[in-house]
Design a protein around this motif. Structure first.
Motif, PDB file in Angstrom:
ATOM      1  N   ASP A  81       8.137  -3.235  -1.563  1.00  0.00           N
ATOM      2  CA  ASP A  81       6.909  -2.845  -2.233  1.00  0.00           C
ATOM      3  C   ASP A  81       7.283  -1.901  -3.356  1.00  0.00           C
ATOM      4  O   ASP A  81       8.389  -1.360  -3.393  1.00  0.00           O
ATOM      5  N   GLY A  82       6.353  -1.689  -4.270  1.00  0.00           N
ATOM      6  CA  GLY A  82       6.570  -0.734  -5.332  1.00  0.00           C
ATOM      7  C   GLY A  82       5.531   0.361  -5.257  1.00  0.00           C
ATOM      8  O   GLY A  82       4.835   0.516  -4.264  1.00  0.00           O
ATOM      9  N   ASN A  83       5.404   1.118  -6.293  1.00  0.00           N
ATOM     10  CA  ASN A  83       4.474   2.242  -6.449  1.00  0.00           C
ATOM     11  C   ASN A  83       4.461   3.167  -5.224  1.00  0.00           C
ATOM     12  O   ASN A  83       5.504   3.449  -4.643  1.00  0.00           O
ATOM     13  N   SER A  84       3.301   3.627  -4.819  1.00  0.00           N
ATOM     14  CA  SER A  84       3.268   4.716  -3.844  1.00  0.00           C
ATOM     15  C   SER A  84       2.950   4.283  -2.426  1.00  0.00           C
ATOM     16  O   SER A  84       2.469   5.079  -1.627  1.00  0.00           O
ATOM     17  N   HIS A  85       3.221   3.046  -2.069  1.00  0.00           N
ATOM     18  CA  HIS A  85       3.123   2.627  -0.668  1.00  0.00           C
ATOM     19  C   HIS A  85       4.400   3.080   0.045  1.00  0.00           C
ATOM     20  O   HIS A  85       5.280   2.289   0.365  1.00  0.00           O
ATOM     21  N   ILE A  86       4.452   4.381   0.278  1.00  0.00           N
ATOM     22  CA  ILE A  86       5.678   5.037   0.723  1.00  0.00           C
ATOM     23  C   ILE A  86       5.401   5.826   1.998  1.00  0.00           C
ATOM     24  O   ILE A  86       4.309   6.334   2.201  1.00  0.00           O
ATOM     25  N   GLY A  87       6.411   5.945   2.822  1.00  0.00           N
ATOM     26  CA  GLY A  87       6.343   6.816   3.976  1.00  0.00           C
ATOM     27  C   GLY A  87       7.739   7.042   4.519  1.00  0.00           C
ATOM     28  O   GLY A  87       8.666   6.291   4.230  1.00  0.00           O
ATOM     29  N   ASP A  88       7.902   8.088   5.293  1.00  0.00           N
ATOM     30  CA  ASP A  88       9.190   8.400   5.909  1.00  0.00           C
ATOM     31  C   ASP A  88       8.924   8.973   7.294  1.00  0.00           C
ATOM     32  O   ASP A  88       9.069  10.170   7.519  1.00  0.00           O
ATOM     33  N   TRP A  89       8.521   8.112   8.193  1.00  0.00           N
ATOM     34  CA  TRP A  89       8.114   8.559   9.522  1.00  0.00           C
ATOM     35  C   TRP A  89       9.287   9.141  10.303  1.00  0.00           C
ATOM     36  O   TRP A  89       9.136  10.132  11.013  1.00  0.00           O
TER      37      TRP A  89
END
Length: 328
Positions: A87-95
């Protein structure tokens, strides 16, 4: 705190420039003008606490501990991004690291998940807190109300944050809800409702700190409404002409959370002009290094697309294939 405010502002400005130049693929979802809310609430969390953000809340995620270089790689769809090019942009996480849940666009989808995490913390007897963020528009969704209702019934260790942009995309507050403010809705669920101005990061932080400690001590959830008008539209394509010009100019001139906090620290003698310039130079250097890191990171290998679909194949515990895909 000033570092994160200025980092997030600089990141937002530079990424928009790259987007306008056609050098950044995908979409951008600016949070410019709302940094006081993002940094203030995230600063109140401990490392072991968890954050459940939206696509608009990258500033909160950076404050919580996301690595700038990996964030940059994420935006260019590279294997060193948090989703390894999926994915790109801000669909981010670091669980696994910063304890931030990966962003999903269906708002407020993070609210029920945060409710579940808080329930798990309580059942395990862990002194941890979950915090979820959404915008004012998401408060019209049934998931939002169900989450608040359940969290209050079970006195869960969770903090609900609403980043009130005054416009849900183009819909103004008076057409979103019939009460005076989002915070007024807290009484329906027998929890404290606090309304703060996002322009003052310390006020946001104090409200969030009190809510976090209340949740951690077993007294249940709190609803925080932080009013902070965004300076840009819904996404990069949106000029936000529905926002009255005089209102926008007022926020940009007199309610800039970055400018206001820098003035507070300068007036109190905490920093001087030289220190601010050094901080700005450091941030520019970090951004440039992040950009170079992202460009040097390989594109994902096509064969990896079927890996990591299930947790038991070990893909996310190991390294991705680094042979790279094609720009074609």
């Amino acid at each position: 705190m000033l570092y994160y405010l200025k980092l997030c502002r600089y990141f937002d400005e530079r990424m928009e420039t790259l987007y306008r130049q056609g050098k950044l693929p995908g979409a951008i979802y600016s949070g410019r003008g709302q940094e006081g809310t993002h940094v203030g609430v995230a600063f109140a969390l401990r490392p072991e606490d968890s954050l459940f953000p939206t696509h608009r809340d990258l500033s909160a995620q950076l404050t919580k501990g996301l690595d700038l270089k990996r964030v940059m790689a994420q935006y260019w769809g590279r294997v060193d991004g948090y989703t390894r090019g999926r994915d790109g942009n801000s669909h981010i996480g670091d669980w696994a690291g910063a304890r931030t849940f990966t962003v999903i666009s269906h708002l407020p989808i993070a609210y029920p998940v945060a409710c579940g995490a808080a329930l798990a913390y309580k059942r395990r007897g862990e002194p941890r807190v979950a915090m979820a963020i959404c915008g004012d528009g998401a408060t019209s969704n049934g998931r939002w109300h169900e989450s608040l209702n359940m969290s209050s019934i079970h006195k869960l260790p969770v903090v609900w944050v609403v980043n009130n942009n005054l416009f849900a995309y183009s819909t103004p507050n008076p057409l979103e809800f019939p009460v005076g403010s989002v915070a007024d809705r807290a009484g329906s669920y027998s929890m404290p409702g606090v309304r703060v101005e996002g322009k003052d990061v310390l006020d946001v932080y104090e409200a969030a700190k009190e809510a976090v400690e209340r949740a951690r001590s077993g007294d249940g959830p709190t609803l925080i409404e932080s009013v902070s008008l965004r300076w840009r539209g819904h996404a990069g394509h949106d000029p936000a002409k529905y926002v009255p010009r005089d209102l926008l100019e007022e926020y940009m001139e007199f309610r800039d959370p970055v400018k206001r906090f820098q003035e507070v620290l300068t007036n109190e003698g905490v920093v001087d002009e030289a220190a601010v310039k050094d901080l700005e130079a450091r941030i520019k250097k970090e951004f440039d290094e992040g950009y170079e890191f992202a460009q040097a990171s390989p594109l994902p290998s096509p064969g990896d697309v079927i890996r990591g679909l299930w947790s038991d194949d070990g893909y996310w515990d190991g390294e991705p294939t680094r042979e790279g895909g094609s720009d074609a």
